[in-house]
Design an enzyme around this catalytic site. Structure first.
Site, PDB file in Angstrom:
ATOM      1  N   LYS A 204     -39.937  -8.019 -12.822  1.00  0.00           N
ATOM      2  CA  LYS A 204     -38.620  -8.523 -13.235  1.00  0.00           C
ATOM      3  C   LYS A 204     -37.831  -7.448 -13.970  1.00  0.00           C
ATOM      4  O   LYS A 204     -36.625  -7.345 -13.803  1.00  0.00           O
ATOM      5  CB  LYS A 204     -38.812  -9.732 -14.154  1.00  0.00           C
ATOM      6  CG  LYS A 204     -38.891 -11.046 -13.405  1.00  0.00           C
ATOM      7  CD  LYS A 204     -38.893 -12.194 -14.400  1.00  0.00           C
ATOM      8  CE  LYS A 204     -40.219 -12.907 -14.408  1.00  0.00           C
ATOM      9  NZ  LYS A 204     -40.444 -13.763 -15.546  1.00  0.00           N
TER      10      LYS A 204
ATOM     11  N   ARG B  25     -52.407 -10.748  -7.680  1.00  0.00           N
ATOM     12  CA  ARG B  25     -50.968 -10.905  -7.520  1.00  0.00           C
ATOM     13  C   ARG B  25     -50.543 -10.319  -6.186  1.00  0.00           C
ATOM     14  O   ARG B  25     -51.263  -9.532  -5.572  1.00  0.00           O
ATOM     15  CB  ARG B  25     -50.221 -10.233  -8.671  1.00  0.00           C
ATOM     16  CG  ARG B  25     -50.440  -8.734  -8.765  1.00  0.00           C
ATOM     17  CD  ARG B  25     -49.811  -8.145 -10.014  1.00  0.00           C
ATOM     18  NE  ARG B  25     -48.374  -8.112  -9.917  1.00  0.00           N
ATOM     19  CZ  ARG B  25     -47.538  -8.705 -10.785  1.00  0.00           C
ATOM     20  NH1 ARG B  25     -47.998  -9.388 -11.785  1.00  0.00           N
ATOM     21  NH2 ARG B  25     -46.241  -8.613 -10.629  1.00  0.00           N
TER      22      ARG B  25
ATOM     23  N   GLU C  49     -41.673 -17.472 -17.276  1.00  0.00           N
ATOM     24  CA  GLU C  49     -40.904 -17.174 -18.474  1.00  0.00           C
ATOM     25  C   GLU C  49     -39.453 -17.117 -18.015  1.00  0.00           C
ATOM     26  O   GLU C  49     -39.147 -16.366 -17.081  1.00  0.00           O
ATOM     27  CB  GLU C  49     -41.344 -15.791 -18.965  1.00  0.00           C
ATOM     28  CG  GLU C  49     -41.420 -15.650 -20.439  1.00  0.00           C
ATOM     29  CD  GLU C  49     -41.862 -14.251 -20.824  1.00  0.00           C
ATOM     30  OE1 GLU C  49     -42.795 -13.709 -20.196  1.00  0.00           O
ATOM     31  OE2 GLU C  49     -41.253 -13.701 -21.743  1.00  0.00           O
TER      32      GLU C  49
END
Ligand code: ATP
Ligand code: MG
Length: 611
Positions: free
Chosen positions: A316, A306, A67
């Site tokens: 983020k 992850r 994104e």
């Protein structure tokens, strides 16, 4: 023959052969020809579009779908290495796709930084892609028209309805883990009614939040994600790419599988938090293949753990907070785990790829120790980074008998040392030219290398002790001068002529130690930024704790050092091993060769954290 500079990439490719569950799935699909019938029309599109294309020359298609709402971090680097790496290994293509379906937070600044990061890591979608007739990067917002068509198709087939319950009612009626959901009063609307209402949503007739389009699945499903998930919402926001064309936007869970399918992705690899979404992914793909909108076979989603790295934050949002609250100098602060930060810190693409290979791919969450990342960097630089001497905490050493020994106080002599140790040079490889530097009456040494009263076992300079100036002469310490406050201002020693390194007399006197130094005659003052871990705790944001509380107050110390000319003349981004101290890089932004050297500490020679 192998050159030592390839060491990291070699061991990476050796480790590549290590199997993991993703490789097993891909190998099985290739063996069974699961995707052999796929066609590819040269660009993303629906079933009819691809049907008119060629058999897909790409054996598999993966994608990396960030994104564009921030800078990529070390966790994304893992995902990039997995997706691009697998595609490359199995004769496939990896699509770089900007998942820009959320209009609110996205920005072209991020788009460009993501492109740079992927390229810098050594992956090139264009090259891989062109061979298979595709030109990435793609952007999800290009698929808004199709997504809208897909939504209408679901409505027409009775698989979606416009719900106008209040947000509170919708939440309450969803139920929870122990309680099935309750049907919305709007669930039984007719197809015609739903179509009209959905078109009104699109036409701007309804206020933001007044209605959502929901998939009609099963309000009693044990998987809450299957209880009629929302797939379109009303949101009046200007999109960075489509502007004000749309006032309704697809939800991520609806958009993502469609993006994959339009791009003919075979293996859609994501992180574990999407595991519960997989049934909806499959449901949606089945419905849209059934109505012939999408080409079968549909993509499949696979989840891996992850990356969690100790002492590091990989969210983020939290990284943005560090930037916005000026806890760091920016996204590219060398303490940041962003790719731009790691790069500025001195990490190499090879070291990050090696890291991704070494940590592998698993299906359960775990923590990787930060020292593993540093170890990969050391391994990559060990045989590549030229050596050099720098004095980080300088005090002047005066060789008091210099004129007596060599004729004048101003006399200087060349010294030379190999740029790489013998062990770093592969057979048949030409070693790089030696470094040369001067020795003279005055040199800079480390303050800690002199003790007037030596502690037990101390081997460096103290009155009466004999040590070697590395690559220069053997000297005998005679004492020091102090200021009024008692601080050492100068160390005194006598040079012993005839003992220079590399000359026949070099071994005539046994030195107790060899110390690093830089001569006053040609040493260049330099700014050295001694970076350390940004957080003092291994799990800075565990259990929802305030990560700002565990910022390491000593994560940056700036010193003025002296360095030999070969270091001061470095090109920005060039890495070195400062003898005895570790790896350093000439700062990409602030360093000016020769006149204003600025270096960042990448990492020490060995893992010394907390020791
Ligand atoms: P963040 O939570 O930091 O915002 P994200 O998952 O929202 O990260 P995206 O831009 O959506 O960021 O991520 C792009 C891809 O990178 C996704 O496929 C995602 O699964 C993957 N990814 C993100 N963080 C990690 C991580 N820590 N380890 C491995 N892969 C990751
Ligand atoms: Mg995300």
């Amino acid at each position: 023959m192998t050159s030592p500079t390839d060491k990291a990439s070699d061991s990476a490719s050796a480790e590549h052969k290590v199997s993991n569950f993703l490789r097993q799935i891909i190998e099985k699909d290739l063996e069974q020809g699961t995707y052999a019938s796929r066609r590819w029309a040269g660009s993303p599109g629906d079933a009819a579009h691809h049907a008119a294309g060629e058999p897909d020359p790409a054996k598999i298609r993966t994608r990396f779908p960030p994104e564009p709402n921030g800078y990529l971090h070390v966790g994304h680097a893992k995902s990039i290495c997995i997706n691009f790496g697998l595609a490359k290994e199995y004769g496939g293509v990896c699509h770089l796709r900007f998942d820009d379906t959320n209009p609110e937070k996205e920005d072209t600044e991020y788009v460009n930084s993501i492109i740079d990061a992927v390229k810098w890591l050594g992956f090139d979608w264009a090259q891989l892609g062109q061979a298979a007739g595709s030109a990435a990067p793609y952007q999800a917002s290009d698929y808004f028209d199709f997504m809208y068509r897909a939504a209408e198709a679901l409505i027409e087939a009775g698989h979606a309805y416009v719900d106008e319950q209040s947000a509170e009612d919708m939440r309450a009626n969803r139920g929870d883990f122990g309680k099935p959901g309750v049907d919305s009063p709007f669930r039984s609307r007719t197809v015609a009614e739903n179509l009209t209402r959905f078109r009104e949503m699109k036409g701007g007739k309804l206020a933001d939040g007044a209605a959502v389009l929901r998939a009609k699945i099963d309000m009693a499903s044990p998987n809450i994600n299957m209880r009629d998930p929302a797939i379109y919402r009303i949101r009046r926001a200007t999109h960075h790419h489509t502007g004000d064309t749309w006032c309704i936007y697809p939800m991520y869970t609806f958009a993502h599988p469609i993006e994959d399918a339009l791009e003919q992705i075979t293996h859609s690899i994501c992180t574990l938090e999407f595991e519960d979404q997989r049934p909806f992914y499959d449901w949606l793909m089945e419905r849209l293949c059934e109505c012939k909108l999408l080409a079968a076979p549909a993509p499949k989603q696979y989840e891996f753990a992850r990356l969690n790295l100790t002492y590091v934050i990989t969210s983020k949002r939290k990284l943005a907070q560090l930037v916005n609250e000026s806890k760091v100098s920016g996204w590219d602060d060398p303490r940041m785990p962003t790719i731009v930060g790691l790069r500025r810190r001195g990490y190499t693409p090879e070291s990050l790829r090696l890291f991704a290979d070494r940590i592998g791919v698993t299906k359960s969450d775990s923590w990787i120790d930060y020292s593993t990342l540093e170890g990969c960097l050391r391994e990559d630089l060990e045989n590549k980074a030229h050596r050099g001497m720098a004095v980080l905490d300088p005090v002047k050493l005066v060789l008091t008998n210099w004129a007596e020994a060599f004729g004048s106080d101003g006399y200087t002599e060349d010294c030379s040392q190999p740029a790489l140790p013998h062990s770093a040079i592969a057979e048949g490889q030409t070693p790089p030219a030696d470094r040369t530097f001067l020795i003279g009456k005055e040199v800079w040494i480390e303050r800690e290398d002199f003790e007037e009263v030596p502690p037990k076992g101390y081997k460096r300079l103290f009155p009466g002790n004999v040590v070697r100036l590395k690559g220069g002469y053997v000297i005998e310490c005679t004492g020091c001068a102090r200021d009024a406050a008692g601080n050492v201002t100068e160390v005194h020693a006598k040079v012993i002529p005839g003992t220079k390194s590399g000359t026949p007399g070099a071994d005539s006197i046994k030195a107790k130690a060899a110390i690093t130094w830089v001569s006053v005659a040609d040493g260049v003052p330099a700014e050295v930024r001694l970076y350390d871990r940004l957080f003092a705790e291994a799990h800075p944001d565990a259990g929802g704790k305030d990560f700002l509380q565990s910022l390491n107050p000593d994560s940056l110390k700036v010193v003025t050092a002296y360095m030999e000319p070969s270091l001061a003349g470095a090109q920005p981004d060039q890495k070195f091993q400062f003898e005895r101290f570790g790896y350093f890089v000439a700062d990409r932004l602030d360093h000016v060769a020769g006149t204003k050297p600025v270096f960042n500490r990448v990492t020490g020679l060995k893992d010394s954290w907390g020791k």
